[in-house]
Scaffold this active site. Sequence first.
Site, PDB file in Angstrom:
ATOM      1  CG  ASP A  11       0.517  10.759  19.400  1.00 18.14           C
ATOM      2  OD1 ASP A  11      -0.158  10.777  20.463  1.00 18.14           O
ATOM      3  OD2 ASP A  11       0.201  11.449  18.411  1.00 18.14           O
TER       4      ASP A  11
ATOM      5  CG  ASP B  97       1.341   7.206  12.229  1.00 17.61           C
ATOM      6  OD1 ASP B  97       2.569   7.251  12.391  1.00 17.61           O
ATOM      7  OD2 ASP B  97       0.632   8.233  12.240  1.00 17.61           O
TER       8      ASP B  97
ATOM      9  CB  CYS C  29     -10.823  -2.549  -4.899  1.00 18.08           C
ATOM     10  SG  CYS C  29     -11.026  -2.511  -3.111  1.00 18.08           S
TER      11      CYS C  29
ATOM     12  CB  CYS D  54     -13.029  -3.066  -0.234  1.00 15.60           C
ATOM     13  SG  CYS D  54     -13.833  -1.626  -0.936  1.00 15.60           S
TER      14      CYS D  54
ATOM     15  CB  CYS E  73     -14.885  -2.021  -4.844  1.00 15.09           C
ATOM     16  SG  CYS E  73     -13.887  -0.536  -4.617  1.00 15.09           S
TER      17      CYS E  73
ATOM     18  CG  HIS F 280     -11.786   2.107  -1.834  1.00 18.24           C
ATOM     19  ND1 HIS F 280     -11.647   0.952  -2.571  1.00 18.24           N
ATOM     20  CD2 HIS F 280     -10.824   2.963  -2.286  1.00 18.24           C
ATOM     21  CE1 HIS F 280     -10.662   1.109  -3.437  1.00 18.24           C
ATOM     22  NE2 HIS F 280     -10.148   2.316  -3.291  1.00 18.24           N
TER      23      HIS F 280
HETATM   24 ZN   LIG Z   1     -12.624  -0.882  -2.738  1.00 16.09          ZN
END
Ligand SMILES: [Zn+2]
Length: 400
Positions: A93, A299, A337, A339, A342, A368
């Site tokens: 930025d 963003d 999830c 990920c 998780c 996460h």
């Molecule tokens: Zn997760």
Amino acid sequence: MGLRFEIVAEDTTTGARAGLLHTPHGVVETPVFMPVGTAGTVKGMTQAQLEELGVQILLANTYHLYLRPGHEIIRELGGLHRFMGWPRAILTDSGGFQVMSLKSLGRVTEDGVWFKSHLDGSSHFLSPERAVEVQLALGADIIMTLDECVEYPSSHEAIHRAVKLTGRWAGRAKEKLSAISSQRSASEEPPSPQSPAPSPQQSAIGNRQSSIPAPALFGIVQGGVDRDLRRESAEGLLELDFEGYALGGLSVGEPKAEMYEVAEYTARLLPRNRPRYLMGVGTPEDLVECVARGIDMFDCVMPTRNARNGCVFTSQGKVIIKNTKYARDESPLDPACECPVCRRYSRSYIRHLLVAGEMLGAILTTQHNLHFYIDRMRKIRQSLLFGAFAEFHSRVRAEP
Ligand SMILES: [Zn+2]
């Protein structure tokens, strides 16, 4: 031109599109969410983890890097990619938003902005030209023009003044970048055949000796929630012809429906073949809603900041993981999830870490949450490629 934008799919009923943004540091698939790496780090994440997550572009804040460690140090060390060990794309930025929002503001003049450092109170001056110079020293792939953001609500007169000033500053930023680029290409020497070949690691992240290609410069449309002022701002920028256009001054306190409407109205004023970036937005719902309105890039600090405060995004809505009711909860943060967090840890354990002030707690929730955001954008993009965006859109609308 360092940046090429290619549209690969468009939804027939909304403004949504999927594209490819070709940067000197790899291809960015759009629509894209850019995690915020304020001071050259996405808090709690290593660069390797960001790559594994599939992050293709990061945002870094010029204001913070200018003050510490200083853009000259980063330039000497070969630019931000090399300094932070990040081989993929970076957008910086202009620093204006922080200067104007961190209560460090001295005053805005025609020339630029005087501000005080939040670190030591020292005085600094940021002009449109200076913002370009600092961002060039950082070596980002995409840089932003200095703009004036006004608070919400502001008077019509104040917003109009900011639109005019932002337009003049955009012209000065563009001139400065052209002047530096032509100086650079004039002084560039052909590479010597004797120079040793860079190691694969060096060439991926950027060799210190090699010149960094000129970045793409984006103009920023201002105008608050006033349609006429948005139009005036966009038209002024279009005359200057930027490689991409950002929508600034949204998500600053206006009602959500208003934000969506202004985003849609403004996106329609912008050329189809240039990327459109909605700055500082937003929630997982905002991403889908604003993609539907023609936005390509986003963003926001929300996934990372909320994570550190123990607020996680899940397929069932937000979860405040510190709540007592999760003390004995063996389920993952989000049962839907996939990920790494998780797959391995329970709500009970992560709650314990956060309550005990263990740093791993914030690391896990950050990982996460970013996965949730990146995954959402991936799903949006997939639905566009398969012609199923409308279906995805209505499914998200029905979510808790
Ligand atoms: Zn997760």
